[in-house]
Design a protein around this motif. Structure first.
Motif, short mmCIF file in Angstrom:
data_model
loop_
_atom_site.label_atom_id
_atom_site.label_comp_id
_atom_site.label_asym_id
_atom_site.label_seq_id
_atom_site.Cartn_x
_atom_site.Cartn_y
_atom_site.Cartn_z
N PRO A 70 0.80 -1.34 -0.63
CA PRO A 70 0.36 0.13 0.34
C PRO A 70 0.58 1.36 0.14
CG PRO A 70 -0.66 -1.14 2.25
CD PRO A 70 0.59 -1.48 0.98
N HIS A 71 2.31 1.03 0.29
CA HIS A 71 2.71 2.76 0.61
C HIS A 71 3.41 2.11 -0.84
CE1 HIS A 71 5.10 -0.96 1.91
NE2 HIS A 71 5.99 -0.40 2.01
N TYR A 72 3.73 2.50 -1.49
CA TYR A 72 4.63 1.65 -3.03
C TYR A 72 3.29 2.54 -4.04
CZ TYR A 72 8.44 -0.43 -1.22
OH TYR A 72 9.88 -0.71 -0.72
N SER A 73 3.59 3.13 -5.10
CA SER A 73 3.02 3.08 -5.72
C SER A 73 3.09 2.07 -6.86
CB SER A 73 4.10 4.88 -6.39
OG SER A 73 4.76 3.68 -7.48
N VAL A 74 2.19 2.20 -7.99
CA VAL A 74 2.37 1.37 -8.94
C VAL A 74 3.25 1.07 -9.30
CG1 VAL A 74 1.26 0.61 -11.13
CG2 VAL A 74 0.38 1.19 -9.84
N ARG A 75 4.66 1.80 -9.97
CA ARG A 75 5.86 1.64 -10.84
C ARG A 75 6.52 1.52 -9.15
NH1 ARG A 75 9.08 3.58 -14.64
NH2 ARG A 75 7.56 5.31 -14.65
N GLY A 76 6.96 1.28 -8.06
CA GLY A 76 7.66 0.84 -7.06
C GLY A 76 6.47 -0.60 -6.97
N ASN A 77 5.33 -1.46 -6.65
CA ASN A 77 5.10 -2.41 -7.13
C ASN A 77 5.35 -3.09 -8.04
OD1 ASN A 77 2.63 -2.83 -4.74
ND2 ASN A 77 2.55 -1.13 -4.97
N LEU A 78 5.74 -2.61 -9.35
CA LEU A 78 6.66 -3.34 -10.48
C LEU A 78 7.92 -3.32 -9.96
CD1 LEU A 78 4.58 -1.74 -13.21
CD2 LEU A 78 3.74 -4.30 -12.17
N ALA A 79 8.46 -2.56 -9.77
CA ALA A 79 9.54 -2.96 -9.56
C ALA A 79 10.14 -3.85 -8.37
CB ALA A 79 10.10 -1.79 -9.67
N TYR A 80 9.45 -4.10 -7.30
CA TYR A 80 9.81 -4.63 -5.95
C TYR A 80 9.96 -6.55 -6.98
CZ TYR A 80 9.69 -7.02 -1.39
OH TYR A 80 10.04 -7.46 -0.74
N GLY A 81 11.45 -6.24 -6.11
CA GLY A 81 11.45 -8.11 -6.78
C GLY A 81 11.76 -8.23 -8.13
N MET A 82 11.92 -7.04 -9.29
CA MET A 82 12.33 -7.50 -10.12
C MET A 82 13.40 -8.20 -10.36
SD MET A 82 11.47 -4.44 -13.27
CE MET A 82 12.89 -3.36 -12.37
N ARG A 83 13.34 -9.05 -11.83
CA ARG A 83 14.73 -9.34 -12.27
C ARG A 83 14.97 -8.38 -13.50
NH1 ARG A 83 15.44 -14.56 -9.21
NH2 ARG A 83 14.34 -15.25 -7.59
N ARG A 84 16.56 -8.79 -13.27
CA ARG A 84 17.21 -8.36 -14.76
C ARG A 84 17.15 -9.10 -15.84
NH1 ARG A 84 23.09 -5.08 -12.72
NH2 ARG A 84 21.71 -3.40 -11.44
N THR A 85 16.71 -10.67 -15.48
CA THR A 85 17.01 -11.60 -16.66
C THR A 85 15.36 -12.25 -17.08
OG1 THR A 85 16.79 -12.76 -14.77
CG2 THR A 85 18.67 -12.82 -15.15
N ALA A 86 14.34 -10.97 -16.53
CA ALA A 86 12.85 -11.33 -16.89
C ALA A 86 12.78 -11.21 -18.44
CB ALA A 86 12.47 -10.55 -16.02
N ALA A 87 12.22 -12.21 -19.05
CA ALA A 87 11.89 -11.92 -20.02
C ALA A 87 11.42 -11.12 -20.52
CB ALA A 87 11.10 -12.91 -20.57
N LEU A 88 10.51 -10.38 -19.97
CA LEU A 88 10.56 -8.98 -20.38
C LEU A 88 10.51 -7.91 -19.04
CD1 LEU A 88 5.97 -9.67 -20.51
CD2 LEU A 88 8.07 -9.71 -22.52
N GLY A 89 10.76 -6.88 -19.45
CA GLY A 89 11.07 -5.73 -18.88
C GLY A 89 10.27 -4.88 -18.63
N LEU A 90 10.72 -3.79 -17.46
CA LEU A 90 9.23 -3.20 -17.39
C LEU A 90 8.48 -2.46 -18.12
CD1 LEU A 90 7.51 -1.63 -14.64
CD2 LEU A 90 9.74 0.34 -15.09
N ASP A 91 8.90 -1.41 -19.10
CA ASP A 91 7.85 -0.87 -20.04
C ASP A 91 7.06 -1.92 -20.86
OD1 ASP A 91 9.54 1.36 -20.00
OD2 ASP A 91 10.71 1.03 -21.32
N ALA A 92 7.96 -3.64 -21.70
CA ALA A 92 6.85 -4.37 -22.48
C ALA A 92 5.95 -4.65 -20.89
CB ALA A 92 8.11 -5.37 -22.60
#
Length: 372
Positions: free
Chosen positions: A89-111
Motif C-alpha cells: 500500500p505504501h508503494y506506487s504502481v511503479r514501485g510495486n512493479l519494480a519490487y522483486g524485478m529481476r534483470r533476467t526477466a524475459a519482459l522488461g518493465l516497459d514491455a
C-alpha cells in the motif's frame, strides 16, 4: 513437467495430493471450497512446508523431505498472483512493479507496462485503483520476477462482472503471447472451460483426476466433483467461411462444419465450441423440415445411464482417423425407443453452441448460438 506429491496436516484437514502435468499453456486446478487448492499451490510456492513428499518443476527439485531440500519461495522462480492482489500500500504502481524485478526477466518493465496497459496507473497508490487494475498490477509484478511458472490463485474471485471480463481477456492474451506456463486455480468451471488446456480436479485434499479439458469435461462422472457442471463436448474449430446473406459463420472441424450466427472473425481464427449434452437431439434418419442447421452423422460409442429418467449417450461424429466426441442427454424412454447401443449409426442434431475465442488477442466470450 509440474510434479507434486505431498502430504500436509492442517488442523483437521489432510492434504495428500499427487499431480503430474505438462507445464505448457494453462493448467487449471479446480475444486470446490475447502478442497485443498490453495494449500497445494502454497506448498508449491514454498509458503507452507509439507510434512512429507517432493515438488519439482522441469526436473528441478524444489522440495524433497527425503533429501532435505526446501528451497525458499524467492528461489523457486514462481510468479504468484494472489486472490487479493496483495500490493504494497505504501508503494506506487511503479514501485510495486519494480519490487522483486529481476534483470533476467524475459519482459522488461516497459514491455510489461505496455502489455498490461499500466502506463496511466504508474504514479497511483493501490487504494486509488479498481479491483481489476490492482490485479493487472499484481500480474505485472509477478511477470517481472522472471518466473518459469505463473501461479494464479482465484484471481477473479474479488472482482465484479466487468472486471472479471477484463482480466479474463488479459489472461488469454498472456497465454497466447508469452511462453510462460500458467497454473490457474479456480472454483468456477466457466472460467476454466474458457481458458485452460489441461485440467486437474481436486476433492478433499486429493487430486481426483487429471487430463485434457476436452476429456474431463465430457465425463458424466465429473458432476459430483464440479458441483453440477453439465456434461458436454469441447470442439476445437476454425472459422472457415461466412454466409453473409443469412448472417452466419461456418466453423470447420473434423466432423464437418458448424453454422453459427456471424462472428465477424477472419478466416482461420481458432475458436472452441462447447456443446452441452442437453442441447443435442438424436435421430435414426436424416431429419427434414427442421429449423436446426447443425446435423451430423455419427455412431454411438457408449450409453452411460444416470440416476432417474435420463441417459447420457457418447457419440463419435468425426472421421475414421480423427474422432470427435459428442454427448447427448436423452430420456431413458427415448434411448429404448431408438434402440441405442454401442456401434449404432444415427444423426446428432445440435440445438445450441457456446463459443469462446482461442486465438491471439481474444476478447470476451462470444456467448451462445441458439436455435441453429
Amino acid at each position: 513437467m509440474i510434479e507434486i506429491d505431498v502430504e500436509k496436516r492442517l488442523g483437521d484437514f489432510q492434504l495428500a495430493a499427487q499431480l503430474s502435468a505438462e507445464a505448457t499453456g494453462i493448467v487449471a486446478l479446480f475444486g470446490r471450497p475447502r478442497s485443498g487448492k490453495t494449500s497445494l499451490v502454497n506448498a508449491l510456492a514454498g509458503l507452507i512446508r509439507p510434512d512429507r513428499g517432493r515438488i519439482a518443476i522441469a526436473g528441478d527439485m524444489l522440495f524433497s523431505s527425503a533429501e532435505g531440500i526446501d528451497r525458499p519461495p524467492e528461489r523457486r522462480r514462481l510468479g504468484y498472483v494472489f486472490r487479493e492482489g496483495r500490493l504494497f500500500p505504501h508503494y506506487s504502481v511503479r514501485g510495486n512493479l519494480a519490487y522483486g524485478m529481476r534483470r533476467t526477466a524475459a519482459l522488461g518493465l516497459d514491455a510489461v507496462v505496455e502489455l498490461l496497459r499500466l502506463a496511466p496507473l504508474l504514479q497511483r497508490r493501490p487504494h486509488e485503483l479498481s479491483g481489476g487494475e490492482r490485479q493487472r498490477v499484481a500480474i505485472g509484478r509477478a511477470l517481472l520476477t522472471d518466473p518459469r511458472l505463473l501461479v494464479m490463485d482465484e484471481p477473479l474471485a474479488p472482482l465484479d462482472l466487468d472486471q472479471r471480463a477484463e482480466i479474463l481477456s488479459l489472461i488469454e492474451r498472456l497465454r497466447d503471447r508469452l511462453p510462460i506456463p500458467i497454473l490457474y486455480v479456480s472454483q468456477e468451471m466457466e472460467e476454466i472451460v474458457r481458458l485452460a488446456d489441461a485440467l486437474a480436479l481436486m476433492s478433499e485434499g486429493r487430486i481426483a483426476a487429471v487430463g485434457s479439458l476436452e476429456d474431463l469435461t465430457s465425463r458424466p462422472g465429473i458432476r459430483a466433483l464440479t458441483g453440477g457442471f453439465e456434461v458436454g463436448a469441447l470442439i476445437r474449430a476454425t472459422v472457415a467461411g461466412a454466409d453473409l446473406s443469412h448472417g452466419l459463420s461456418e466453423l470447420s472441424f473434423a466432423g464437418g462444419r458448424l453454422r453459427v450466427p456471424h462472428l465477424g472473425l477472419t478466416l482461420g481464427t481458432p475458436v472452441r465450441a462447447r456443446i452441452r449434452a442437453q442441447d443435442v437431439a438424436l435421430a435414426l434418419a436424416p431429419p427434414k423440415g427442421l429449423s436446426i442447421l447443425n446435423v451430423f452423422a455419427g455412431r454411438v460409442l457408449e450409453v452411460a445411464e444416470d440416476q432417474g429418467a435420463m441417459v447420457d449417450v457418447r457419440l463419435d461424429i468425426g472421421q475414421a482417423d480423427r474422432p470427435v466426441a459428442l454427448w447427448a442427454r436423452v430420456t431413458r424412454r427415448s434411448a429404448h425407443e431408438l434402440g441405442l447401443e454401442a456401434g449404432k449409426p444415427l444423426f446428432a442434431l445440435v440445438k445450441s453452441v457456446a463459443l469462446d475465442r482461442m486465438g491471439l488477442g481474444t476478447g470476451s466470450p462470444m456467448g451462445k448460438a441458439d436455435g441453429l
